[in-house]
Design a protein around this motif. Structure first.
Motif, PDB file in Angstrom:
ATOM      1  N   TYR A  39       0.794  -1.228   0.000  1.00 29.49           N
ATOM      2  CA  TYR A  39       0.000   0.000   0.000  1.00 29.49           C
ATOM      3  C   TYR A  39       0.829   1.282   0.000  1.00 29.49           C
ATOM      4  O   TYR A  39       0.597   2.165  -0.822  1.00 29.49           O
ATOM      5  N   LYS A  53       2.963   1.975  -3.472  1.00 33.97           N
ATOM      6  CA  LYS A  53       2.222   2.406  -4.670  1.00 33.97           C
ATOM      7  C   LYS A  53       1.716   3.840  -4.517  1.00 33.97           C
ATOM      8  O   LYS A  53       1.693   4.602  -5.481  1.00 33.97           O
ATOM      9  N   ASN A  54       1.312   4.200  -3.288  1.00 36.19           N
ATOM     10  CA  ASN A  54       0.843   5.564  -3.078  1.00 36.19           C
ATOM     11  C   ASN A  54       1.998   6.557  -3.086  1.00 36.19           C
ATOM     12  O   ASN A  54       1.856   7.686  -3.551  1.00 36.19           O
ATOM     13  N   MET A  64      -1.297   4.038 -13.086  1.00 32.34           N
ATOM     14  CA  MET A  64      -1.023   3.812 -11.669  1.00 32.34           C
ATOM     15  C   MET A  64      -2.059   4.457 -10.746  1.00 32.34           C
ATOM     16  O   MET A  64      -2.283   3.977  -9.642  1.00 32.34           O
ATOM     17  N   PRO A  67      -5.875   5.537 -10.268  1.00 31.32           N
ATOM     18  CA  PRO A  67      -7.244   5.486 -10.808  1.00 31.32           C
ATOM     19  C   PRO A  67      -7.969   6.823 -10.715  1.00 31.32           C
ATOM     20  O   PRO A  67      -8.909   7.052 -11.452  1.00 31.32           O
ATOM     21  N   ARG A  68      -7.530   7.690  -9.811  1.00 29.84           N
ATOM     22  CA  ARG A  68      -8.205   8.991  -9.683  1.00 29.84           C
ATOM     23  C   ARG A  68      -8.038   9.810 -10.953  1.00 29.84           C
ATOM     24  O   ARG A  68      -8.862  10.634 -11.293  1.00 29.84           O
ATOM     25  N   ARG A  94      -7.220   8.216 -14.020  1.00 35.40           N
ATOM     26  CA  ARG A  94      -7.740   7.376 -15.091  1.00 35.40           C
ATOM     27  C   ARG A  94      -9.263   7.427 -15.180  1.00 35.40           C
ATOM     28  O   ARG A  94      -9.832   7.454 -16.254  1.00 35.40           O
ATOM     29  N   LEU A  95      -9.915   7.432 -14.010  1.00 34.66           N
ATOM     30  CA  LEU A  95     -11.369   7.288 -14.005  1.00 34.66           C
ATOM     31  C   LEU A  95     -12.128   8.578 -13.744  1.00 34.66           C
ATOM     32  O   LEU A  95     -13.340   8.571 -13.670  1.00 34.66           O
ATOM     33  N   SER A  96     -11.398   9.684 -13.608  1.00 30.30           N
ATOM     34  CA  SER A  96     -12.124  10.924 -13.291  1.00 30.30           C
ATOM     35  C   SER A  96     -12.694  11.527 -14.563  1.00 30.30           C
ATOM     36  O   SER A  96     -12.189  11.330 -15.631  1.00 30.30           O
TER      37      SER A  96
END
Lengths: 319, 321
Positions: free
Chosen positions: B237, B240-241, B314, B316-317, B319-321
């Motif tokens: 965790y 990656k962050n 890497m 998703p915030r 990629r998916l926003s």
């Protein structure tokens, strides 16, 4: 026997040039099935006490003495391996800041499955999914949230997931550290209602840390009031909130609005917390207390029982 | 994700077009005659004036000139160096390899070393290890690259005679095959270490800071409270962050890592593009300068799109926003 018995707990934060006494001689007993609220303003030592119970205080910058007896084991002396056996299976927690309580770059399912696999090594995907599905049902969330990332969920949904996570192994004690503070009042009230239902259904013991008296009034049978690292009053919520004995509890209650009685301006407590790095020989609240006498500044008040289970630490007695 | 990347690609195309336009406009907007700027000398001879006027259509309307310029750029025709009389493309393609070898090796090493040390320092915060490398990072940051290069050359090449002083290969030895590779590697040690030492502190600091921040996040407390071993929390965790700001920094320092080695190339007589650039500035070889500028801006823009894709993959915030 009490489920959790805290005896004369002292916690000091060790800094370069000074030490701060965050918990000073705290003694508290939590019976099985209790729902106890720990209240007090910021810096009163509520979260420090909770982190100490969870064994999450950094060992290199804190010094702890006293006893925390949980299911017969002294948590103060427990090693990391000892805690690993207790954590989540017997002792779990929900923390504040709902938006940060899950890793933002991992899906909900990965985080739930990883925690599950810590305690059930080798659990396959199906077992993990079944576990997660059952937990999400308990907190009224659809299974579809498993494949979402935290930023795709609302604060309330994340906090529901946190609650679901802490129920994973039906622990004996759940610590809720300002679990609903960051939520709006409507979501907060929904979550508290659901939590009360779950607690009543499973008989889990709850320790709810909050600075919101309304949360305690609505969800806790017992309350413990802390100020500047010391426990100043403890008892049944109904009694303490209606007839507070300690001047600090009285001040705290006067700071909250009420719909009953005459409309009046809210009273705050003048002054601020004392510097906890120095020795305070008397009552920690004396410097802000409207009734303080000379003795209050020189002698540390002892907890006195007024009724069975209702105690307060004030030299002046009930006012 | 595809929409995000398409948007980034479109923005980058605008950036490239803007660079091309600036490159075109600078010569024409600069005070004086564009022919003398392109020729690199104040009074070019009439034949040169005629040739340049014809080549760039300088007697034609400005919009036609821009059209011709674009045509040349897309054909890869950046003109001729007035000094060497060689096509700019040939000059650059000869130099780009050594520069990429030097800069990308140093960049890779500084990322690996900086991140590894930064992560260790974060895990061992306030220990001797952390203090030593945090202070060393400040010292290295304050050090001019040419000075460090000279000192390293003085110590390892001139005094200890362990490594070659300069160049990319030993011309007299005439090595081939594996021997040649070994020879290049030996010549690379000093310039690569020097550049790595200077780029590494940035990565060290950002990795340390973001790992420390990630370690104090609420989800780390939750995983620890849930009984997850410290190592697993860190590996699964925190890492990656914490690595996300490093990816941003790579994108930001890409241009520096390629052109920032210019002084090192000069100190170590490395036959790269940085040296070509500085030589061209000294000799006012406009055609070469313009070619380097365009190739750099296009490649850096392309690399930025690539890094944006990595970042989106890497995080998703994004990629998916």
């Amino acid at each position: 026997m009490a489920l959790l018995e805290i005896k004369n707990l002292d916690v000091r934060y060790i800094m370069k040039e000074r030490q701060v006494l965050a918990c000073d001689d705290v003694s508290l007993s939590v019976e099985e099935g209790d729902s106890i609220g720990i209240v007090g303003e910021s810096g009163s030592g509520k979260s420090t006490m909770a982190m100490c119970v969870l064994g999450l205080l950094p060992k290199d910058t804190t010094r702890t003495s006293g006893e925390i007896l949980f299911q017969g084991e002294d948590l103060v002396k427990l090693t990391e391996q000892g805690f690993a056996k207790l954590r989540w299976k017997s002792l779990s927690a929900v923390f504040q800041k709902s938006m940060n309580s899950l890793s933002p770059v991992h899906k909900v399912c990965k985080q739930m499955f990883d925690i599950y696999r810590v305690h059930t090594p080798g659990a396959d995907e199906n077992a993990c999914k079944a576990m997660a599905g059952a937990l999400l049902d308990k907190v009224n969330l659809p299974q579809s949230v498993l494949n979402l990332y935290p930023h795709q969920l609302s604060g309330g949904m994340i906090q529901r997931i946190s609650i679901a996570l802490c129920l994973m192994f039906d622990p004996a004690l759940i610590i809720l550290d300002e679990a609903t503070t960051a939520l709006d009042v409507v979501t907060e009230s929904q979550i508290l209602r659901e939590l009360t239902k779950l607690r009543e259904a499973s008989g889990i013991t709850c320790m709810m840390i909050t600075h919101n008296m309304a949360v305690v009034a609505g969800s806790c049978d017992k309350v413990a009031v802390m100020y500047a690292g010391r426990l100043v009053e403890t008892g049944m919520t109904a009694r303490v909130l209606t007839e507070p004995r300690h001047p600090y509890t009285q001040g705290l209650l006067a700071s909250f609005p009420t719909f009953e009685g005459k409309k009046q301006a809210l009273k705050g407590i003048p002054g601020s917390l004392p510097d906890l790095s120095g020795e305070i020989p008397g009552c920690v609240f004396a410097y802000r207390c409207p009734h303080a006498a000379e003795r209050c500044f020189n002698e540390k008040p002892v907890m006195t029982e007024h009724e069975p289970g209702w105690k307060s630490a004030c030299w002046l007695g009930p006012r | 994700m595809a929409r995000y990347l398409l948007k980034r690609f479109f923005l980058c195309m605008i950036a490239v077009m803007f660079s091309v336009f600036i490159n075109f406009a600078l010569v024409r907007l600069a005070p004086g005659d564009p022919i003398s700027i392109m020729a690199g000398i104040e009074k070019p001879n009439p034949l040169m004036i005629e040739a340049l006027t014809k080549k760039y259509g300088l007697d034609k309307p400005i919009i036609v000139q821009f059209g011709m310029y674009l045509q040349n750029v897309f054909r890869g025709d950046y003109g001729f160096s007035y000094r060497s009389n060689l096509p700019v493309t040939t000059l650059i393609s000869e130099r780009v390899g050594p520069t990429l070898l030097l800069s990308l090796t140093s960049l890779g090493l500084s990322i690996l070393l900086g991140c590894w040390l930064g992560l260790r320092a974060a895990r061992k915060k306030d220990t001797l290890f952390d203090r030593f490398f945090s202070n060393l990072a400040y010292v290295l940051d304050a050090m001019p690259n040419f000075w460090l290069g000279l000192m390293m050359m003085l110590l390892f090449a001139s005094t200890l005679k362990l490594l070659p002083t300069a160049g990319m290969i030993d011309v007299r030895a005439g090595y081939t095959g594996f021997q040649n590779i070994l020879d290049i590697l030996k010549h690379m040690i000093l310039p690569v270490s020097c550049t790595t030492f200077l780029m590494m502190p940035g990565y060290y600091r950002i990795m340390r800071a973001s790992a420390l921040q990630a370690m104090n996040e609420d989800y780390v407390t939750l995983f620890r409270a849930a009984g997850m071993p410290r190592k697993q929390v860190f590996r699964s965790y925190v890492l990656k962050n914490a690595v996300l700001p490093v990816v941003t920094m790579i994108g930001m320092s890409l241009a520096y890592s390629i052109m920032g080695v210019a002084l090192i190339e000069i100190v170590f007589a490395w036959p790269g593009m940085g040296r070509l650039l500085l030589d061209s500035i000294n000799k006012r070889d406009y055609a070469v300068l313009s070619g380097i500028y365009l190739i750099l801006s296009i490649s850096i823009t392309a690399a930025t799109v690539l890094l944006d894709a990595v970042y989106a993959w890497m995080d998703p915030r994004i990629r998916l926003s």
